[in-house]
Design an enzyme around this catalytic site. Structure first.
Site, PDB file in Angstrom:
ATOM      1  N   GLY A 218      -1.147   1.418   6.685  1.00  0.00           N
ATOM      2  CA  GLY A 218      -1.445   1.582   5.252  1.00  0.00           C
ATOM      3  C   GLY A 218      -1.726   0.125   4.543  1.00  0.00           C
ATOM      4  CG  ASN A 219      -3.764  -0.225   1.235  1.00  0.00           C
ATOM      5  OD1 ASN A 219      -3.214  -0.119   0.279  1.00  0.00           O
ATOM      6  ND2 ASN A 219      -4.536   0.965   1.622  1.00  0.00           N
TER       7      ASN A 219
END
Ligand code: CTP
Length: 433
Positions: A218-219
């Site tokens: 993810g980020n």
């Protein structure tokens, strides 16, 4: 005009009416016959700006629905029952309220309220989706206690939220009371409303690309800026669908579609963009995802896994290629250019933003330097450079994300209201690319 249809939440229409009058609105109330079983006609007549109307036939004026429809600056239906929503979607006018809904060209704000099973019924979902596509605004029902003590989604939204959404649609916080038809008329209202009738799609949050059933890549995106843009578009009267990977409270009047991966976001965006005039890709979409997703949790004793990545489709670039005439497409660009030595070949935020404007085929790129203090991911503040065609630029110094959202929506509104076609690059830009 305040339409009240026959559900238990009709009693809350009294408070909505009072708040609207307090805010300076001229409120013309219309009740269905069923509504009068839940709340007294006399009560609403006493609080509104004029007496309640109920019938197409018994009014002193011969065609009350056209007078009400043409005179209204905004039509609110609270509560809106499944029957009224269905009739409106199908174009059926069986009583004064539904006839007025078809007769008006003013913005319409529906505030559904019903039991969860009814709200979730595919017929109701599709009717609401149809109306949204036509630019009707919807304040989603809330979750909580329903008639009979059941718990679930379907209770009428808070009257304060409904009044806030109404004010947003009209593009003003306060307006002096006046009888309908005596003021600027619909043309004037359209100007005030800003983006009334515009259908917009906004994405928010970072996508999550699964590695196995428990892990993902993810980020750091929090979705705050995308939510702020969605809220601002709705406040100015647009009908907004927010496609989001994060769970945050939906802004008033905004419908949220939850997604997780870049692929899911791509499907949802393409579907919604078909009928949208504005698409804002504020989400931080993964550029790569694991090529294979392990069906079961990857175990430690099997050693560190070798993860092979594959590119995800570029949603924004796809929108740019498939754009319809008049559609406004906005991309975001999260860059790291500070300190400047870190930027390859000394490229600036402006260089990156202009390059993305072309490579994505967007009308606007909202670029930020996420390495700068207080900027971007997870902060409540942001500093952006907005670039557009024909040399358009707006440099927004560090401020809160609501102010940045207002600047982004200003730039969008300027493109929508421009008399000439908006999406064509200038000749100079064509030559450069
Ligand atoms: N975007 C998208 N689909 C992707 C990747 C990005 O729609 N698969 C969109 C984002 O929502 C954003 C814009 O493209 O509006 C720019 O995203 P960004 O990550 O800054 O750019 P990239 O295209 O990924 O380019 P780079 O990683 O080289 O900066």
């Amino acid at each position: 005009m305040l339409g009240v249809s026959g559900g238990i939440a009709a009693y809350k229409a009294v408070e909505i009416c009072r708040r609207l009058v307090d805010a300076g609105a001229w409120v013309s109330p219309v009740m269905t016959n069923a509504a009068t079983r839940f709340v007294g006609q006399t009560t609403l007549s006493a609080l509104a700006s004029e007496p309640v109307r109920r019938s197409l036939w018994d009014e002193p004026e011969p065609i009350p629905h056209t007078r009400l429809g043409q005179g209204a600056d905004l039509v609110i239906v609270a509560p809106a029952t499944a029957r009224v929503i269905g009739a409106y979607a199908a174009g059926i006018s069986s009583d004064l309220l539904t006839a007025t809904l078809l007769a008006t060209r003013a913005p319409v704000l529906l505030c559904p309220a019903m039991h969860t099973e009814m709200w979730e019924h595919p017929a109701v979902r599709e009717n609401v989706a149809t109306l949204r596509r036509r630019g009707v605004h919807v304040v989603e029902p809330a979750a909580g206690r329903l008639a009979g003590g059941d718990l679930g989604t379907g209770r009428l939204a808070d009257p304060a939220d409904i009044v806030a959404a109404a004010a947003g649609i009209l593009g003003l916080e306060r307006r002096p009371g006046r009888p309908p038809g005596s003021g600027s008329g619909l043309a004037g209202v359209a100007g005030l409303a800003g983006l009334a009738g515009v259908v917009a799609v906004v994405t928010a949050g970072g996508t999550r690309e699964p590695l196995d059933p428990v892990r993902y890549i993810g980020n750091r995106s929090s979705g705050k800026q995308g939510y702020a843009v969605a809220a601002e578009l709705a406040r100015r009267g647009a009908s907004v669908q927010l496609i989001s990977t994060v769970s945050r409270p939906a802004p008033p009047g905004v419908a949220v579609t939850a997604v997780e991966t870049a692929a899911q976001m791509g499907v949802a965006v393409r579907e919604a963009a078909g009928s949208a005039q504005v698409v804002v890709m504020a989400a931080a979409v993964a550029d790569f995802r694991p090529k294979a997703v392990a069906p079961e949790k990857i175990k430690k004793q099997d050693g560190p896994p070798e993860v092979v990545l594959e590119p995800t489709p570029d949603i924004l670039a796809g929108l740019g290629r498939a754009r319809r005439p008049g559609q406004v497409i906005v991309g975001f660009a999260a860059e790291t250019v500070a300190p400047s030595a870190a930027a390859p070949l000394g490229r600036t935020l402006r260089d990156y933003a202009r390059a993305k404007l072309d490579s994505k085929g967007a009308d606007l790129i909202v670029a930020n330097d996420v390495a700068a203090p207080g900027v971007g991911f997870a902060h409540d503040t942001n500093a952006v450079l907005i670039v557009g065609r024909g040399g358009f630029e707006a440099d927004i110094a560090l401020t809160n994300k609501d102010v940045v959202a207002a600047a982004v929506v200003d730039a969008i509104a300027a493109l929508i209201n421009r008399p000439t076609p908006v999406n064509r690059p200038t000749q100079e830009e064509q030559e450069q690319s």
